[in-house]
Each structure stands twice: as structure tokens, then as C-alpha cells.
Design a protein around this motif. Structure first.
Motif, mmCIF file in Angstrom:
data_model
loop_
_atom_site.group_PDB
_atom_site.id
_atom_site.type_symbol
_atom_site.label_atom_id
_atom_site.label_comp_id
_atom_site.label_asym_id
_atom_site.label_seq_id
_atom_site.Cartn_x
_atom_site.Cartn_y
_atom_site.Cartn_z
ATOM 1 N N ALA B 34 0.866 -1.162 -0.092
ATOM 2 C CA ALA B 34 -0.234 -0.162 0.321
ATOM 3 C C ALA B 34 0.522 1.461 0.349
ATOM 4 O O ALA B 34 1.807 1.435 0.035
ATOM 5 C CB ALA B 34 -0.827 -0.035 1.451
ATOM 6 N N GLU B 35 0.809 2.279 -1.040
ATOM 7 C CA GLU B 35 0.977 3.092 -0.154
ATOM 8 C C GLU B 35 1.030 4.544 1.218
ATOM 9 O O GLU B 35 -0.273 4.169 2.075
ATOM 10 C CB GLU B 35 0.216 4.593 -1.136
ATOM 11 C CG GLU B 35 0.514 4.951 -2.857
ATOM 12 C CD GLU B 35 -0.300 6.390 -3.471
ATOM 13 O OE1 GLU B 35 -0.331 7.007 -3.371
ATOM 14 O OE2 GLU B 35 -0.709 5.585 -4.200
ATOM 15 N N LEU B 36 1.745 4.720 1.482
ATOM 16 C CA LEU B 36 1.827 5.587 3.101
ATOM 17 C C LEU B 36 2.280 7.114 3.261
ATOM 18 O O LEU B 36 3.565 7.525 2.344
ATOM 19 C CB LEU B 36 3.132 4.107 3.199
ATOM 20 C CG LEU B 36 3.376 4.616 4.968
ATOM 21 C CD1 LEU B 36 2.155 4.690 5.647
ATOM 22 C CD2 LEU B 36 5.071 3.653 5.737
ATOM 23 N N ILE B 37 1.408 6.868 3.724
ATOM 24 C CA ILE B 37 1.906 9.324 3.754
ATOM 25 C C ILE B 37 2.056 9.042 5.210
ATOM 26 O O ILE B 37 1.150 8.731 6.440
ATOM 27 C CB ILE B 37 0.139 9.606 3.892
ATOM 28 C CG1 ILE B 37 0.079 9.625 1.945
ATOM 29 C CG2 ILE B 37 0.282 10.951 3.888
ATOM 30 C CD1 ILE B 37 -1.297 10.068 1.579
ATOM 31 N N ALA B 38 2.819 9.918 5.608
ATOM 32 C CA ALA B 38 3.637 10.051 7.002
ATOM 33 C C ALA B 38 3.134 11.739 7.526
ATOM 34 O O ALA B 38 3.573 12.759 6.271
ATOM 35 C CB ALA B 38 4.669 10.018 7.572
ATOM 36 N N HIS B 39 1.374 12.022 7.716
ATOM 37 C CA HIS B 39 1.348 12.971 7.938
ATOM 38 C C HIS B 39 1.567 13.856 9.704
ATOM 39 O O HIS B 39 0.853 13.078 10.801
ATOM 40 C CB HIS B 39 -0.175 13.485 8.184
ATOM 41 C CG HIS B 39 -1.141 14.571 7.709
ATOM 42 N ND1 HIS B 39 -2.365 14.550 7.422
ATOM 43 C CD2 HIS B 39 -0.908 15.332 8.356
ATOM 44 C CE1 HIS B 39 -2.626 16.011 7.277
ATOM 45 N NE2 HIS B 39 -1.714 16.637 7.606
ATOM 46 N N TYR B 40 1.687 15.085 9.498
ATOM 47 C CA TYR B 40 2.764 15.926 10.842
ATOM 48 C C TYR B 40 1.199 17.434 10.901
ATOM 49 O O TYR B 40 1.565 17.832 9.780
ATOM 50 C CB TYR B 40 3.872 16.423 11.252
ATOM 51 C CG TYR B 40 3.700 16.844 12.339
ATOM 52 C CD1 TYR B 40 4.772 15.745 13.565
ATOM 53 C CD2 TYR B 40 4.064 17.999 12.692
ATOM 54 C CE1 TYR B 40 5.018 16.435 14.763
ATOM 55 C CE2 TYR B 40 4.213 18.742 13.667
ATOM 56 C CZ TYR B 40 4.863 17.892 14.526
ATOM 57 O OH TYR B 40 5.444 18.423 16.197
ATOM 58 N N VAL B 41 0.421 17.729 11.785
ATOM 59 C CA VAL B 41 -0.247 18.703 12.296
ATOM 60 C C VAL B 41 0.477 19.688 12.672
ATOM 61 O O VAL B 41 0.453 19.842 14.641
ATOM 62 C CB VAL B 41 -1.053 18.404 12.323
ATOM 63 C CG1 VAL B 41 -2.461 19.777 12.517
ATOM 64 C CG2 VAL B 41 -2.130 17.064 11.500
ATOM 65 N N ILE B 42 0.608 20.564 12.126
ATOM 66 C CA ILE B 42 1.079 21.779 13.423
ATOM 67 C C ILE B 42 0.037 22.438 13.963
ATOM 68 O O ILE B 42 -0.755 22.818 13.198
ATOM 69 C CB ILE B 42 2.257 22.865 12.522
ATOM 70 C CG1 ILE B 42 3.511 21.948 12.019
ATOM 71 C CG2 ILE B 42 2.353 24.292 13.378
ATOM 72 C CD1 ILE B 42 4.854 23.122 11.073
ATOM 73 N N ASN B 43 0.185 22.382 15.488
ATOM 74 C CA ASN B 43 -1.547 22.616 16.423
ATOM 75 C C ASN B 43 -1.554 24.375 15.991
ATOM 76 O O ASN B 43 -1.833 24.779 16.880
ATOM 77 C CB ASN B 43 -1.274 21.612 17.244
ATOM 78 C CG ASN B 43 -2.918 21.917 17.428
ATOM 79 O OD1 ASN B 43 -3.834 22.369 17.668
ATOM 80 N ND2 ASN B 43 -3.388 21.060 18.742
#
Lengths: 149, 162
Positions: B34-43
Motif C-alpha cells: 500500500a501507499e504510505l503517507i506520514a502526516h504531522y499537524v502543526i497545531n
């Protein structure tokens, strides 16, 4: 990690013995040292004092949220102190502060630090709840109030 | 039958739990191709709230924002290194706003099939004020959500991946 994960009896002090701002900062950092959460007391205290020197973290309605980033910790640390009599903390409304949340975070952990502070800010909005905390008689009662047990 | 999971998103927030989640997501992506996305959110939302509550100074808000940008880069790069070591490709993604909203929007935008998150708090406070941003994302995500537990077992699984 949620703020609630940090709330255990040995990081809570009731009542605080201090009667002025420098002493209460020292006393709160000492709570963390006594709980084995920090080893470098001086570095931790200096970071908190530096932040307070810029502007007091004494809010309104008896709440203060001293906080700092410091290499003295490797993860988020909370100390909670209650002074039913109140301490002059140079707060916004000039009223004595009674409920103190000290939060220390390691550099490089800004995300969890910001979220924990935001949780405290939400708690601070509930005057009735803060009053219940100030009236708590011991650390066990504070934990029960916060966890809802 | 088509593959049930074609695109995975793992939420990285700088906690150990989120790194464990990244390790597990890398294993899943490898096993399922599967494709993989790593997501970080600057809150940004939380920082704005802290400024309004006067817990943050204006300078302090900017300082933390810069810190979070640096953290985002560092943790996403670390997740990328973990993936490269196992021959998996990660797409790094950073966004700014409230964690749950950004994750939900991103899941929809990217057609993600599964959100992978780190372990949540063991304590379930009855107080509304004690909500965890990750928990909120779990509840509002429009796709299946996998909560990763047992860091030692996950590490062994990750290490066993060739």
C-alpha cells in the motif's frame, strides 16, 4: 499523550507552603524533583523563572500556568499545587493565585507541550471545576476530580 | 477482489506512541503493498487558544510555531528513514490547523483507506476538557482506524521485515 496521563498523586502538593512567587516556583519544581521526575533542579527552575520574567503566567480567577522548555526533562512533566489562601503571582486580575499547573517540556517536544497547555487552558475556563480543585483536601481527591473516578 | 487497503496514513505527533505507529504502518504498507503517507499537524489552533488565554506571549507563540515546524521536519524525516530502511516509500505531509480537522480533510483529499495512530491514553476521564486530539481524530476519521499498541512487539515485527 493526554494531560490526564500525567496526573498522579505524587506530583500534587496541597497545601503549598510558599507565600510569594519565587518560592512557589521553587516549591513546584521541588515537587517534580521529589517525585523523581527531574534530576537537574537548577536548570528546570531557571527555565521557569526566565519565562516568568518575560510576563507572569498568572491568569485570572486564581489560576497560574508556569511553563517552560528545558533540557532538564526528556518528556512532558506536570506538577500541580494548590494554595487555598492564595499567593501573589502578579496575575492578570491582580488577585492571588490558588491553583498552579507547572508544565515542563523537553526541547523537540513542542507538539505534546502545546496540546497539554491547551488542555489546561480548557480546564481553566471551568470556574466551578477550578473551585472544586482548590477546595480539594488531598492529592487523592484531586486525582479523582481530574480523572472523574 | 481489489486490495482492501491501498493507501495508509500514519499520524506523527512527536510522541513515542506515534513512532511505534509509524513502524507498524511501514510493516503494513510493506505486507499489503500500500501507499504510505506520514502526516504531522502543526497545531495552530491550540497555539491560538493559548495566546487568547494569555498563557502564551506573542513571541512565545511564534517560537513554538517554529519549534513545531522543526519538529515536523525531524519526525517526518525519521519516519522516512525507518521506511527507507525497509524498502518502503513514505510521502511526508505537514499541515497547519486543528489536528482532527486536518487529518479528516487529508484523509478525504488523499482517499486514504486506513488511518494508523499511536496508543491512546489508558485513562478515560469523564471531563470533556480532557480530550485527546488523536482520540478526536479517531472518532471523526471517515476511514477505518488502527490503534497501534505493544511497542516491543511492533519493534520486533519492524525489525523482522527484510
Amino acid at each position: 499523550m493526554s494531560l490526564i496521563d500525567l496526573v498522579v498523586e505524587n506530583i500534587i502538593k496541597i497545601p503549598l507552603e510558599s507565600t510569594d512567587k519565587p518560592d512557589v516556583l521553587r516549591e513546584l519544581v521541588q515537587v517534580l524533583k521529589d517525585a523523581g521526575e527531574i534530576t537537574d533542579f537548577d536548570t528546570a527552575l531557571a527555565a521557569v523563572q526566565d519565562r516568568e520574567d518575560k510576563q507572569s503566567t498568572g491568569l485570572t480567577d486564581g489560576i497560574a500556568v508556569p511553563h517552560a522548555k528545558t533540557p532538564a526533562v526528556t518528556s512532558l512533566k506536570l506538577a500541580l499545587g494548590i494554595s487555598p489562601e492564595g499567593i501573589d503571582f502578579d496575575s492578570m486580575d491582580k488577585q492571588p493565585s490558588k491553583l498552579f499547573f507547572l508544565l515542563l517540556a523537553a526541547p523537540g517536544m513542542s507538539g505534546p507541550h502545546v496540546e497539554a497547555l491547551a488542555e489546561i487552558a480548557k480546564l481553566a475556563r471551568s470556574k466551578a471545576f477550578c473551585k472544586a480543585l482548590v477546595n480539594a483536601e488531598n492529592a487523592k481527591e484531586v486525582v479523582e476530580l481530574l480523572t472523574g473516578d | 477482489m481489489s486490495k482492501p487497503v491501498k493507501k495508509i496514513m500514519v499520524y506523527i505527533d512527536g510522541t513515542e506512541q506515534s513512532i511505534t505507529a509509524a513502524q507498524y504502518a511501514i510493516c503494513m504498507a510493506s505486507f499489503s503493498d500500500a501507499e504510505l503517507i506520514a502526516h504531522y499537524v502543526i497545531n495552530i489552533k491550540a497555539m491560538d487558544d493559548l495566546l487568547k488565554a494569555r498563557i502564551f506571549l506573542q513571541d512565545e507563540e511564534l517560537e513554538y510555531e517554529h519549534d513545531m515546524e522543526a519538529d515536523a521536519e525531524r519526525y517526518l524525516n525519521y519516519a522516512n528513514e525507518l521506511a527507507i530502511a525497509k524498502g518502503v516509500t513514505i510521502t511526508k505531509k505537514t499541515s497547519r490547523g486543528s489536528v482532527s480537522k486536518e487529518l479528516v480533510d487529508s484523509i478525504k483529499e488523499e482517499n486514504v483507506d486506513m488511518l494508523v495512530i499511536g496508543e491512546l491514553s489508558h485513562i478515560r476521564s469523564r471531563m470533556d476538557e480532557f480530550y485527546d486530539e488523536t482520540e478526536r481524530a479517531m472518532r471523526s476519521a471517515p476511514c477505518s482506524v488502527l490503534i497501534v499498541k505493544d511497542p516491543m512487539k511492533v519493534w520486533e515485527l519492524y525489525e523482522s521485515l527484510v
